[in-house]
Design an enzyme around this catalytic site. Structure first.
Site, PDB file in Angstrom:
ATOM      1  N   HIS A 159      79.047  41.777  66.781  1.00  0.00           N
ATOM      2  CA  HIS A 159      78.270  42.796  67.501  1.00  0.00           C
ATOM      3  C   HIS A 159      77.740  42.548  68.822  1.00  0.00           C
ATOM      4  CE1 HIS A 159      78.311  44.705  63.677  1.00  0.00           C
ATOM      5  NE2 HIS A 159      77.674  43.717  63.049  1.00  0.00           N
ATOM      6  N   ASP A 197      84.898  42.464  58.659  1.00  0.00           N
ATOM      7  CA  ASP A 197      83.280  42.458  58.234  1.00  0.00           C
ATOM      8  C   ASP A 197      82.979  44.132  57.987  1.00  0.00           C
ATOM      9  OD1 ASP A 197      80.500  40.920  58.944  1.00  0.00           O
ATOM     10  OD2 ASP A 197      80.159  43.038  59.241  1.00  0.00           O
ATOM     11  N   HIS A 199      80.617  45.810  58.697  1.00  0.00           N
ATOM     12  CA  HIS A 199      80.039  46.487  59.844  1.00  0.00           C
ATOM     13  C   HIS A 199      81.199  46.349  60.925  1.00  0.00           C
ATOM     14  CE1 HIS A 199      76.779  44.707  57.997  1.00  0.00           C
ATOM     15  NE2 HIS A 199      76.267  45.947  57.954  1.00  0.00           N
ATOM     16  N   ASP A 286      80.701  40.843  53.855  1.00  0.00           N
ATOM     17  CA  ASP A 286      79.715  41.759  53.283  1.00  0.00           C
ATOM     18  C   ASP A 286      80.271  43.140  52.782  1.00  0.00           C
ATOM     19  OD1 ASP A 286      80.492  41.964  55.933  1.00  0.00           O
ATOM     20  OD2 ASP A 286      78.693  42.154  56.888  1.00  0.00           O
TER      21      ASP A 286
HETATM   22  C1  SP5 Z   1      77.091  40.141  61.460  1.00  0.00           C
HETATM   23  C2  SP5 Z   1      76.636  41.238  60.665  1.00  0.00           C
HETATM   24  O1  SP5 Z   1      77.141  41.326  59.543  1.00  0.00           O
HETATM   25  N1  SP5 Z   1      75.529  41.834  61.234  1.00  0.00           N
HETATM   26  C3  SP5 Z   1      75.023  43.022  60.376  1.00  0.00           C
HETATM   27  C4  SP5 Z   1      73.695  43.661  61.082  1.00  0.00           C
HETATM   28  C5  SP5 Z   1      73.361  44.788  60.091  1.00  0.00           C
HETATM   29  N2  SP5 Z   1      71.833  44.873  60.505  1.00  0.00           N
HETATM   30  C6  SP5 Z   1      71.412  46.274  60.441  1.00  0.00           C
HETATM   31  C7  SP5 Z   1      71.411  46.694  59.026  1.00  0.00           C
HETATM   32  C8  SP5 Z   1      71.098  48.158  58.600  1.00  0.00           C
HETATM   33  C9  SP5 Z   1      71.363  48.181  56.960  1.00  0.00           C
HETATM   34  N3  SP5 Z   1      70.953  49.255  56.413  1.00  0.00           N
HETATM   35  C10 SP5 Z   1      71.344  49.003  54.859  1.00  0.00           C
HETATM   36  C11 SP5 Z   1      70.713  49.884  53.972  1.00  0.00           C
HETATM   37  C12 SP5 Z   1      70.691  49.127  52.611  1.00  0.00           C
HETATM   38  N4  SP5 Z   1      69.655  49.729  51.702  1.00  0.00           N
HETATM   39 ZN    ZN Z   2      78.643  42.659  58.788  1.00  0.00          ZN
END
Ligand code: SP5
Ligand code: ZN
Length: 342
Positions: A159, A197, A199, A286
């Site tokens: 990120h 990943d 994300h 993830d």
């Molecule tokens: C490296 C990596 O995997 N970073 C991920 C960062 C995510 N941070 C924001 C997460 C927002 C998640 N919303 C999920 C709702 C679950 N109820």
């Molecule tokens: Zn991630």
């Protein structure tokens, strides 16, 4: 395969983050790397080695010099200006329409952060630095003839932009290693980065968006519903000389093994068509059904299939650890991927 790992990450252990408006334990914890290392050792995956020190130069080829200098001094400045010792984090961001750019410690945090999850503690810079060195060391192993190597990076990197931290990431480990391979192996080297990943790897995409010698391919949750929201759509194809060398596969909620693996086979076909000299994998697990941050439905069995699809590309491969927050299954899921590779 050799595993490149440093203990420096233990000194980066933020306590809390906001999720859905609630303060919860920090998901990107030292326990994560510990679980992956333990599982890799239990599976006798390969020798665990410390990173070599490539210095700051390969980091500065990717990241803005002012940003890197700021990463090194932010925690001390934060303390000196009355910040709480548990860590520095942004509260207000330098968004569109806001013309002023002060350099005070809290403003700089908001200028160099894309969200409020990346916390800076006393050991954060060294942890991020060593994490990047792990990726570089793994890249060098592969450049020297290893068929694969695993950089057990923590904190993660995908990120992070040239001058932005976010999503638990400070230095973009995979980008630093990818660029190093283009500059330190042979002339006109081409590398592909496969980001699996959950994300989207917004930082990696942004860094290479206008380059044709680094092909970025990502499978991830559709940013219409999931972090990082502002990048990761299918129509982001690259720009300028990089047009056609960025490929996104945004995927639906609760996607199962079969549908995910179909998309992955397409992504691997894209990579085979590009015919890179090296492959780097941003490995986040993830995507697992039990992940607290994800919304996919992958079973533990999917991870061996992911590893097999990657191995079938028969490319020298650098695997770089990214996310994965289902602590109990984290080690097994990562090792299931790696176990399919030579
Ligand atoms: C490296 C990596 O995997 N970073 C991920 C960062 C995510 N941070 C924001 C997460 C927002 C998640 N919303 C999920 C709702 C679950 N109820
Ligand atoms: Zn991630």
């Amino acid at each position: 395969m050799q595993i490149v790992y440093s203990d420096a990450h233990y000194a980066h252990h933020p306590q809390h983050e906001f999720l859905d408006g609630k303060l919860i334990p920090y998901q990107e914890s030292p326990h994560r790397a510990e679980m992956v290392l333990k599982a890799a050792q239990a599976a006798a995956l390969g020798e665990v080695i410390p990173p070599r020190d490539f210095g700051l130069a390969p980091i500065l080829h990717i990241h803005d010099a002012n940003y890197v200098a700021w990463l090194q001094r932010i925690y001390a400045e934060w303390l000196a200006h009355g910040g709480t010792p548990t860590g520095a984090v942004a509260d207000t961001f330098a968004m569109r329409g806001l013309p002023n750019r002060p350099t005070n410690v809290r403003a700089a945090l908001g200028y160099y952060s894309l969200d409020a999850t990346t916390v800076h503690m006393a050991g954060t810079w060294l942890a991020a630095y060593q994490s990047a060195q792990c990726a570089l060391t793994a890249a060098q192993l592969v450049a020297n003839g290893a068929s694969s190597a695993f950089a057990l990076c923590r904190p993660p990197g995908h990120h992070a932009h040239a001058d932005l931290c976010g999503g638990y990431c400070l230095l973009n480990n995979v980008a630093i290693a990818a660029h190093w391979l283009t500059q330190n192996t042979a002339p006109k080297v081409k590398v592909a980065i496969l980001d699996v990943d959950f994300h989207h790897g917004n930082g990696t995409q942004a860094i290479f968006y206008e380059r044709s010698d680094v092909f970025f391919v990502s499978l991830h949750a559709d940013p219409e519903r999931q972090y990082p929201y502002f990048a990761g759509a299918a129509d982001e194809r690259g720009a300028g000389a990089g047009l056609g060398f960025n490929r996104n596969y945004p995927l639906p909620v609760q996607i199962d093994d079969a549908a995910y693996l179909t998309a992955l086979r397409q992504a691997c076909a894209d990579i085979a068509d590009y015919a890179p000299d090296y492959l780097l994998v941003s490995l986040g697990v993830d995507t697992f059904g039990g992940d607290p941050l994800g919304d996919f439905a992958l079973s533990p069995a999917a991870f061996a299939h992911i590893g097999r699809s990657i191995a079938e590309l028969r490319l020298p491969t650098v695997v770089v650890m990214e996310g994965g927050y289902a602590i109990e299954q984290l080690g097994q899921n990562v090792v299931a991927v790696l176990g399919e590779m030579d």
